[in-house]
Enzyme design. Structure first.
Site, PDB file in Angstrom:
ATOM      1  N   ASP A 105      -6.691   6.428   4.436  1.00  0.00           N
ATOM      2  CA  ASP A 105      -5.951   5.165   4.496  1.00  0.00           C
ATOM      3  C   ASP A 105      -5.532   4.931   5.951  1.00  0.00           C
ATOM      4  O   ASP A 105      -5.034   5.837   6.625  1.00  0.00           O
ATOM      5  CB  ASP A 105      -4.718   5.223   3.583  1.00  0.00           C
ATOM      6  CG  ASP A 105      -4.146   3.838   3.307  1.00  0.00           C
ATOM      7  OD1 ASP A 105      -4.133   3.436   2.127  1.00  0.00           O
ATOM      8  OD2 ASP A 105      -3.708   3.164   4.270  1.00  0.00           O
ATOM      9  N   HIS A 142      -9.297   1.063  -6.199  1.00  0.00           N
ATOM     10  CA  HIS A 142      -9.054   2.256  -5.389  1.00  0.00           C
ATOM     11  C   HIS A 142      -7.858   3.025  -5.927  1.00  0.00           C
ATOM     12  O   HIS A 142      -6.910   2.443  -6.451  1.00  0.00           O
ATOM     13  CB  HIS A 142      -8.842   1.909  -3.917  1.00  0.00           C
ATOM     14  CG  HIS A 142      -7.758   0.909  -3.658  1.00  0.00           C
ATOM     15  ND1 HIS A 142      -7.956  -0.445  -3.790  1.00  0.00           N
ATOM     16  CD2 HIS A 142      -6.468   1.055  -3.271  1.00  0.00           C
ATOM     17  CE1 HIS A 142      -6.847  -1.085  -3.496  1.00  0.00           C
ATOM     18  NE2 HIS A 142      -5.908  -0.203  -3.178  1.00  0.00           N
TER      19      HIS A 142
HETATM   20  P1  5GP Z   1      -3.223  -1.625  -2.263  1.00  0.00           P
HETATM   21  O1  5GP Z   1      -4.282  -2.673  -2.523  1.00  0.00           O
HETATM   22  O2  5GP Z   1      -3.422  -0.394  -3.071  1.00  0.00           O
HETATM   23  O3  5GP Z   1      -1.831  -2.161  -2.392  1.00  0.00           O
HETATM   24  O4  5GP Z   1      -3.290  -1.213  -0.746  1.00  0.00           O
HETATM   25  C1  5GP Z   1      -4.458  -1.181   0.004  1.00  0.00           C
HETATM   26  C2  5GP Z   1      -4.448   0.038   0.912  1.00  0.00           C
HETATM   27  O5  5GP Z   1      -5.564  -0.067   1.755  1.00  0.00           O
HETATM   28  C3  5GP Z   1      -3.213   0.157   1.801  1.00  0.00           C
HETATM   29  O6  5GP Z   1      -2.650   1.459   1.641  1.00  0.00           O
HETATM   30  C4  5GP Z   1      -3.736  -0.069   3.211  1.00  0.00           C
HETATM   31  O7  5GP Z   1      -3.095   0.732   4.166  1.00  0.00           O
HETATM   32  C5  5GP Z   1      -5.204   0.298   3.060  1.00  0.00           C
HETATM   33  N1  5GP Z   1      -6.074  -0.448   3.958  1.00  0.00           N
HETATM   34  C6  5GP Z   1      -6.037  -1.787   4.193  1.00  0.00           C
HETATM   35  N2  5GP Z   1      -7.019  -2.148   5.047  1.00  0.00           N
HETATM   36  C7  5GP Z   1      -7.685  -1.013   5.357  1.00  0.00           C
HETATM   37  C8  5GP Z   1      -8.804  -0.746   6.211  1.00  0.00           C
HETATM   38  O8  5GP Z   1      -9.396  -1.607   6.845  1.00  0.00           O
HETATM   39  N3  5GP Z   1      -9.220   0.546   6.277  1.00  0.00           N
HETATM   40  C9  5GP Z   1      -8.605   1.547   5.587  1.00  0.00           C
HETATM   41  N4  5GP Z   1      -9.097   2.789   5.726  1.00  0.00           N
HETATM   42  N5  5GP Z   1      -7.539   1.337   4.776  1.00  0.00           N
HETATM   43  C10 5GP Z   1      -7.088   0.066   4.671  1.00  0.00           C
END
Ligand code: 5GP
Length: 138
Positions: free
Chosen positions: A33, A102
């Protein structure tokens, strides 16, 4: 709700944008992340499209959970963690920000809270943590 093939994780799968990958098999990918809420915070995704838990097939869920379990053991070994928190959010009101299924894997230590969300991590440190996880998988 329809799957958007231009979501950021779909772009990572197509290698259109970079990610610090730690593990992959035929059906799943695990990568760090970019805004880690704990050292070793990683994400596990299916390689095939689905928006979240609500439209995933049993096969996608089975594959992603198996990889989530494998990576949970690996992060616990890599960071000497005593436990692991798994997070998974569905749709905007459920806290989801990226619309490709995810699971978050967060190694946990006694007395250490998760960091607040939304803070960009240090790239070199994330790379070092990824290396520890890869080594723990061997
Ligand atoms: P959620 O959809 O579960 O609320 O959060 C999405 C997760 O993806 C977050 O923890 C954020 O930090 C991570 N994230 C967002 N954009 C990117 C990216 O471009 N690359 C990576 N490796 N993680 C990301």
């Amino acid at each position: 709700m329809a799957y958007d093939p231009d979501n950021i994780f779909a772009k990572i799968l197509r290698e259109e944008i970079p990610a610090t990958r730690v593990y992959e098999d035929d059906q799943t990918l695990a990568f760090m992340d970019i805004m880690p809420r704990a050292d070793g915070h990683l994400l596990v995704i299916p390689k095939t499209p689905c928006r979240n838990l609500l439209d995933a097939t049993p096969e996608q869920l089975s594959a992603v959970i198996a990889t989530t379990q494998k990576l949970s053991h690996a992060v616990m070994r890599a960071f000497g963690a005593e436990g692991v928190t798994i997070q998974q959010f569905n749709e905007e009101v459920g806290g989801q920000e990226v619309f490709h299924l995810h699971f978050h894997v967060l190694p946990r230590h006694e007395g250490v809270s998760l960091r607040p969300p939304g803070n960009m991590g240090d790239f070199d440190l994330i790379a070092q943590h990824a290396e520890k996880i890869r080594a723990a998988l061997e």
